[in-house]
Design a protein around this motif. Structure first.
Motif, short mmCIF file in Angstrom:
data_model
loop_
_atom_site.label_atom_id
_atom_site.label_comp_id
_atom_site.label_asym_id
_atom_site.label_seq_id
_atom_site.Cartn_x
_atom_site.Cartn_y
_atom_site.Cartn_z
N MET A 185 0.79 -1.22 0.00
CA MET A 185 0.00 0.00 0.00
C MET A 185 0.83 1.28 0.00
SD MET A 185 -3.10 -0.53 -0.36
CE MET A 185 -4.07 -2.01 -0.50
N ASN A 201 -7.48 -3.72 -0.99
CA ASN A 201 -7.83 -2.47 -0.32
C ASN A 201 -7.03 -2.35 0.98
OD1 ASN A 201 -9.99 -1.54 -2.15
ND2 ASN A 201 -10.98 -3.44 -1.50
N SER A 251 0.09 5.72 -0.59
CA SER A 251 -1.00 6.66 -0.32
C SER A 251 -2.06 6.64 -1.42
CB SER A 251 -0.45 8.08 -0.15
OG SER A 251 -1.49 8.99 0.12
N HIS A 252 -1.62 6.61 -2.67
CA HIS A 252 -2.58 6.61 -3.78
C HIS A 252 -2.22 5.54 -4.81
CE1 HIS A 252 -4.58 10.20 -2.33
NE2 HIS A 252 -3.39 10.76 -2.18
N GLY A 253 -1.90 4.37 -4.34
CA GLY A 253 -1.56 3.32 -5.28
C GLY A 253 -1.02 2.08 -4.60
#
Length: 197
Positions: A41, A77, A43-45
């Motif tokens: 993981m 997720n 932050s945006h990807g």
């Protein structure tokens, strides 16, 4: 590529656990779920250059290994429960003899043991054993394609450690205090990121 191998010594391999009880009845499968998030993981990807091997050693159906590849994985997720659901779905798959089964895109399951995993990975990179009495990571020269190996909330067993040490790993520590397995993954990722590796 960055490889991670985590052994869940009591994590139930048959997938029979309830998602509301992954820390108890699942044999601390919550630790393995958190390790997945730490490996991939952003932050945006999602990190594409990582692959994780989770060895489930608990219960009658063990061992099983769930492999997740960052460049292929979908439906991952950041919450622990949905990650645990991906792992459980993989563990419930029928596995062909001597092969991997595809559970969902980028998620694979096999009957590999810890020993099988490190034997298979030995040609793909260099082993790095994360251990409290290792050399300080701050002075460590990361190899190309490192294969990081660590336990869950327990150290590797004597036999597991012996098998790993036969592969000639580097042994490093990440600081002066004991850390959770998922935090160790974040720290080595960050250390490599900072060096542009």
């Amino acid at each position: 590529m960055r490889y991670f191998v985590i052994t869940g010594h009591k994590a139930l391999a048959d997938g029979s656990f309830k998602l509301d009880d992954i820390a108890g009845g699942a044999g601390r499968a919550d630790i393995l779920a958190r390790c997945v998030n730490s490996a991939f993981m952003l932050s945006h990807g999602i990190r594409k250059d990582a692959e994780i091997y989770l060895v489930f050693e608990g219960g009658d159906d063990s061992p099983k290994t769930v492999r997740i590849n960052g460049s292929l994985v979908r439906y991952l997720n950041p919450d622990e429960r949905s990650t645990a659901s991906l792992l459980r779905n993989a563990l419930l798959k029928k596995i062909p003899e001597g092969k991997e089964a595809v559970s969902s895109p980028g998620v694979f399951v096999s009957k590999m043991s810890f020993y099988d995993v490190i034997d298979m990975l030995s040609g793909k990179g260099s082993f790095v054993y994360l251990k409290e009495d290792g050399s300080d990571v701050r002075g460590f020269d990361f190899p190309e394609n490192p294969i990081f190996v660590l336990g869950d909330n327990s150290d590797l067993t004597q036999n597991e450690e012996k098998a790993l040490l036969e592969k000639g790993p580097s042994t490093i520590c990440l600081g002066p205090v004991s850390l959770h397995a998922d935090h160790c993954i974040i720290l080595v990722q960050n250390e490599m990121d900072r060096r542009g590796l």
